[in-house]
Design an enzyme around this catalytic site. Sequence first.
Site, PDB file in Angstrom:
ATOM      1  N   THR A 203     -55.813 -28.022 -16.304  1.00  0.00           N
ATOM      2  CA  THR A 203     -55.545 -27.994 -14.424  1.00  0.00           C
ATOM      3  C   THR A 203     -56.424 -29.011 -14.046  1.00  0.00           C
ATOM      4  OG1 THR A 203     -55.962 -25.511 -14.978  1.00  0.00           O
ATOM      5  CG2 THR A 203     -57.061 -26.191 -13.088  1.00  0.00           C
ATOM      6  N   GLY A 233     -54.520 -16.552 -12.145  1.00  0.00           N
ATOM      7  CA  GLY A 233     -56.417 -17.519 -12.727  1.00  0.00           C
ATOM      8  C   GLY A 233     -57.304 -17.345 -11.637  1.00  0.00           C
TER       9      GLY A 233
HETATM   10  N1  ASP Z   1     -58.301 -21.964 -14.386  1.00  0.00           N
HETATM   11  C1  ASP Z   1     -57.409 -22.253 -14.775  1.00  0.00           C
HETATM   12  C2  ASP Z   1     -56.488 -20.619 -15.086  1.00  0.00           C
HETATM   13  O1  ASP Z   1     -57.325 -20.000 -15.584  1.00  0.00           O
HETATM   14  C3  ASP Z   1     -56.349 -22.806 -16.001  1.00  0.00           C
HETATM   15  C4  ASP Z   1     -57.372 -24.194 -16.059  1.00  0.00           C
HETATM   16  O2  ASP Z   1     -58.509 -24.527 -15.779  1.00  0.00           O
HETATM   17  O3  ASP Z   1     -56.732 -24.669 -17.207  1.00  0.00           O
HETATM   18  O4  ASP Z   1     -55.100 -20.166 -14.209  1.00  0.00           O
END
Ligand code: ASP
Length: 338
Positions: A203, A233
Amino acid sequence: MLSDFVQKAIFIFVFCIGAAAQAQSPVAIALHGGAGTITRAKITAEQDAAYRLIMDEVVTFGYQRLNAGVSGNQVVVEVLQKLEDSPLFNAGVGAVMTWDGVHELDAAIMDGATRQAGAVAGVRHIRSPIEAAQKVMLHSPHVMLTGVGAEEFAQQQGLELIDNSVFTTERRQKALEQYKEHQSLISLNDAQDTMYQDYKFGTVGVAVRDSRGDLSAGTSTGGMTGKRWGRVGDSPIIGAGTFADNASCAVSATGHGEYFIRYQVASDICARMKYLGISLQQAANVVVNQVLRDADGEGGIVAVDSEGNVALVFNTEGMYRASVDTSGKKTIAIYRDE
Ligand code: ASP
C-alpha cells in the site's frame, strides 16, 4: 506623498520578506510503500535499488512541491499518483488481485486544517483512486463513496474510467495463484486470520506538513491478495488507515487492515498526542509496538505532527519508507535494521 520609486521599493521589500518567510516555514513529508515480511533475503539487489530510487524521486518531488508553497492536500494527491502509477506498489497499476482475479481499489485523503475528508472503496475502473478521493472531499457532501456509485461520481467529475486489466501485473497474478494454493490447504477460519503469511503489503501513503503549517494525509491501496466479498480494509477508513488533524498529527498506515480498523490506529496516535501530551514518536510507538503487537496486528505508519516532526514506525520486518524532515534531512529505508 511617496514617490513612485519609493512605493515600488517598499512593495518589493515586503514581497521579498513574504517570500523568504514562505520559503523558511518548515515543511515535512513522510511516505510509505507498504510493510510486511520484507527482508534482505527476500529482495534482490535490483529490487532493492528500484524501490529506493522511486522513493527517493517521489519524496524529493513532494518536498520540493511543499517548499514551492503547493498545498499539502494537493501534494498528497500528486505524490500518491506517482506511486499509483508504479507497478512496484500495491496501488493503481500493480495492485493486488481479489479472489475473482480483478482489482478493487481503496483510497482516502484527509485535510488536517478543516477535518474535511474524502474516500473511495472497492472501485475497479478509476485510474487514480486518490484523485477520486480528493474529488469526494472537495465536490461532494459525503466522505466515502463505494463501488459503482463512486465510479459514476468520478466520471461526473471528469475522471478517466479505464479497463480493470490496466492495473494487472504478472507478479500479482502469480501472488494470487500462490495464495489460492495456500488457501486450499487450510480451513476458512485460519485463512481469514492469516491472509497468507508471506504476503508483502505494498500500500502507498503519505503524511505532510505544508508551508502554511497545515497537515494532510492520504493512502491508496489494492487491499490484500485474494480478498473476497467486497472486503474493504483500513486505508479508506478515516481514523483507521488515514487521519489528519492540525491540532495533533497526520498519519497514513499500512498493514493488516482488519486490526487497523478495530484499533483505530491512525486517530489513536493523534488522540494520544493530544490528550496525553506525549510526542508523536512516543504515541506511534505505543500504538504500533504495544497495542497492535499485543493484538498480533502487523504493519506500520508514517506520520508528521504540527511542528513537522516525522515518525516512521512499524512492527514488521520491513517497511518501504522515505521522509524529508524540517531540516531537509532525507531518509530512505526498507529494512528494520537501518
Ligand atoms: N492496509 C491495507 C489493507 O488492509 C493493506 C496494506 O496496507 O498493505 O487493505
